[in-house]
Scaffold this motif. Structure first.
Motif, short mmCIF file in Angstrom:
data_model
loop_
_atom_site.label_atom_id
_atom_site.label_comp_id
_atom_site.label_asym_id
_atom_site.label_seq_id
_atom_site.Cartn_x
_atom_site.Cartn_y
_atom_site.Cartn_z
N GLY A 193 0.60 -1.18 -0.22
CA GLY A 193 0.13 -0.15 0.00
C GLY A 193 1.32 1.12 0.12
N MET A 194 0.53 2.01 -1.35
CA MET A 194 1.24 3.48 -1.23
C MET A 194 -0.03 4.58 -0.99
SD MET A 194 4.65 2.50 -3.70
CE MET A 194 2.78 2.05 -4.44
N SER A 195 0.54 5.72 -1.27
CA SER A 195 0.02 6.85 -1.01
C SER A 195 -1.80 6.78 -2.03
CB SER A 195 0.63 8.01 -1.83
OG SER A 195 1.38 8.44 -0.75
N ALA A 196 -1.76 6.20 -2.78
CA ALA A 196 -2.58 5.76 -3.74
C ALA A 196 -3.78 4.64 -3.27
CB ALA A 196 -2.93 5.90 -5.13
N ASP A 197 -3.16 3.90 -2.35
CA ASP A 197 -4.06 3.01 -2.69
C ASP A 197 -3.76 1.99 -0.92
OD1 ASP A 197 -1.43 1.55 -2.58
OD2 ASP A 197 -1.43 0.70 -4.54
N PHE A 198 -3.87 2.78 0.34
CA PHE A 198 -2.85 2.19 1.67
C PHE A 198 -4.43 1.97 1.87
CE2 PHE A 198 -3.25 6.70 1.87
CZ PHE A 198 -3.49 7.27 3.62
N GLU A 199 -5.46 2.76 2.17
CA GLU A 199 -6.86 2.40 2.58
C GLU A 199 -7.50 0.85 2.21
OE1 GLU A 199 -8.99 6.25 3.24
OE2 GLU A 199 -7.95 6.19 1.38
N SER A 200 -6.94 0.47 1.01
CA SER A 200 -7.30 0.14 0.66
C SER A 200 -6.61 -1.45 1.11
CB SER A 200 -7.08 -0.93 -1.43
OG SER A 200 -7.67 -2.28 -1.51
N ALA A 201 -5.05 -1.72 1.08
CA ALA A 201 -4.45 -2.17 2.17
C ALA A 201 -4.39 -2.64 3.08
CB ALA A 201 -2.59 -1.89 1.32
N ILE A 202 -5.14 -1.37 3.74
CA ILE A 202 -5.32 -1.79 5.68
C ILE A 202 -6.39 -3.23 5.46
CG2 ILE A 202 -6.48 -0.98 7.78
CD1 ILE A 202 -4.46 1.32 6.59
N MET A 203 -7.58 -2.31 4.36
CA MET A 203 -8.53 -3.51 4.20
C MET A 203 -8.22 -4.69 4.59
SD MET A 203 -10.98 -1.83 5.07
CE MET A 203 -11.91 -2.43 5.12
N LEU A 204 -6.65 -4.79 3.80
CA LEU A 204 -7.49 -6.18 3.53
C LEU A 204 -5.17 -6.50 4.38
CD1 LEU A 204 -7.88 -6.26 -1.05
CD2 LEU A 204 -8.49 -6.91 0.98
N GLY A 205 -5.05 -6.65 5.36
CA GLY A 205 -4.79 -7.15 6.17
C GLY A 205 -2.82 -6.11 6.34
N ALA A 206 -3.27 -5.10 5.36
CA ALA A 206 -1.08 -4.42 5.39
C ALA A 206 -0.84 -4.02 7.51
CB ALA A 206 -1.35 -3.40 4.69
N THR A 207 0.23 -4.25 7.28
CA THR A 207 0.39 -3.71 8.41
C THR A 207 1.81 -2.89 8.66
OG1 THR A 207 2.60 -5.89 8.62
CG2 THR A 207 0.97 -6.43 9.46
N HIS A 208 2.15 -2.60 7.06
CA HIS A 208 3.13 -1.42 6.84
C HIS A 208 2.85 -0.59 5.69
CE1 HIS A 208 6.04 -3.54 9.95
NE2 HIS A 208 6.13 -2.56 9.93
N VAL A 209 2.49 0.11 5.63
CA VAL A 209 1.80 0.94 4.60
C VAL A 209 3.22 2.20 3.94
CG1 VAL A 209 -0.25 0.09 5.12
CG2 VAL A 209 0.44 2.74 5.78
N ARG A 210 3.39 2.13 2.85
CA ARG A 210 4.75 3.54 2.45
C ARG A 210 4.11 4.30 1.71
NH1 ARG A 210 4.90 -1.94 0.66
NH2 ARG A 210 5.33 -0.72 -1.83
N VAL A 211 4.43 5.14 2.52
CA VAL A 211 3.80 6.22 1.93
C VAL A 211 4.38 7.97 1.46
CG1 VAL A 211 1.97 7.98 2.23
CG2 VAL A 211 1.17 6.22 3.18
N GLY A 212 4.58 8.16 0.99
CA GLY A 212 5.52 9.26 -0.62
C GLY A 212 4.85 10.25 -0.38
N SER A 213 4.24 10.47 -1.44
CA SER A 213 3.78 11.51 -2.21
C SER A 213 2.73 12.38 -1.28
CB SER A 213 3.45 11.29 -3.44
OG SER A 213 2.22 10.65 -3.43
N ALA A 214 1.91 11.39 -0.51
CA ALA A 214 0.70 12.42 0.69
C ALA A 214 1.47 12.76 1.35
CB ALA A 214 -0.33 11.23 0.82
N LEU A 215 2.30 12.75 2.34
CA LEU A 215 2.87 13.68 3.27
C LEU A 215 4.25 14.80 1.96
CD1 LEU A 215 4.22 10.29 5.14
CD2 LEU A 215 2.31 11.74 5.52
N PHE A 216 5.15 14.19 1.26
CA PHE A 216 5.89 14.88 0.72
C PHE A 216 5.44 16.20 -0.60
CE2 PHE A 216 8.00 11.89 2.88
CZ PHE A 216 8.59 12.91 4.53
N GLY A 217 4.35 15.59 -1.12
CA GLY A 217 3.76 16.70 -2.18
C GLY A 217 4.99 15.40 -3.49
N GLU A 218 4.42 15.77 -4.51
CA GLU A 218 6.22 15.15 -5.75
C GLU A 218 7.02 15.04 -5.40
OE1 GLU A 218 3.85 13.22 -7.57
OE2 GLU A 218 2.00 13.81 -6.80
N ARG A 219 8.15 13.73 -6.31
CA ARG A 219 9.64 13.81 -5.62
C ARG A 219 10.06 15.06 -6.02
NH1 ARG A 219 10.27 7.89 -8.17
NH2 ARG A 219 8.28 6.67 -7.08
N GLY A 220 10.61 15.46 -4.89
CA GLY A 220 11.93 15.95 -4.82
C GLY A 220 13.43 15.90 -6.01
#
Length: 220
Positions: A193-220
């Protein structure tokens, strides 16, 4: 629910809401803030807010910016989420607290040697090529049992499984498959699960979600 005033607050609220829908405890999900390509100045606000888990793609980049940050924030946990070359295994083991990209027998061997040399035992997620996309790295599903057996024989501490679903395709079936594979092999962790789909991943058992753009904006 109070309005989140920062991107971190918004993501934390979304994680909590997804966990509530899934009837899971929010404490079961670790938010890994993907700080790759972002400078120390962009990371410091999240550290001040209390974020402590961060993900980097490259050993060299992490080594350049994190030692100074960790002097001020020693509780930080660094996650290597990018591909790892065997010849960088020792450097990775010295720097990172978790590796999400164990994907081949040669890396098992290299990590076992690095653990012996450094005296560190770093938990590892086995990356699975869940969408049959070799360019992304990852162990083929059919080869997963053998790789897990080798890792266990080498006394690699296994945190769970990791995947990168194909882009532009509904990710839920891939998350569900990784969850099943983890259950079948007695593994607790699911790094998915990443910025676009971490909620779906959590619904299906994710224990670690890797979120970048939702926190930092687009890559530097």
């Amino acid at each position: 629910m109070e309005k989140a005033e920062t991107p971190l607050g918004e993501v934390q609220q979304a994680i909590a809401a997804a966990c509530k829908r899934a009837r899971r405890d929010a404490g079961e999900v670790t938010l890994v803030a993907v700080s790759k390509t972002h400078p120390a100045e962009a990371i410091k606000p999240l550290l001040i807010e209390g974020q402590r888990h961060f993900g980097e793609n490259r050993v060299q980049e992490a080594a350049a910016k994190w030692p100074a940050l960790r002097e001020e924030h020693p509780a930080v946990q660094l996650h290597l989420i990018g591909a790892l070359q065997s010849n960088k295994a020792e450097d990775a083991v010295r720097l990172f607290d978790c590796i999400h990209s164990l994907d081949r027998p040669s890396l098992v061997t290299a990590l076992a040697k690095a653990f012996d040399k450094t005296g560190r035992q770093v938990p590892c997620f086995v990356q699975v090529d869940i969408g049959e996309e070799p360019q992304k790295g990852g162990c083929a599903v059919a080869e997963l049992p053998a790789l897990l057996d080798q890792a266990r024989a080498a006394e690699i501490p296994l945190a769970g499984l990791m995947c990168l679903p194909p882009a532009d395709i509904e990710p839920a079936p891939f998350f569900a498959l990784l969850d099943k594979l983890a259950r079948d092999h007695g593994l607790e962790g699911r790094s998915m699960g990443m910025s676009a789909d971490f909620e779906s991943a959590i619904m299906l058992g994710a224990t670690h979600v890797r979120v970048g753009s939702a926190l930092f904006g687009e890559r530097g």
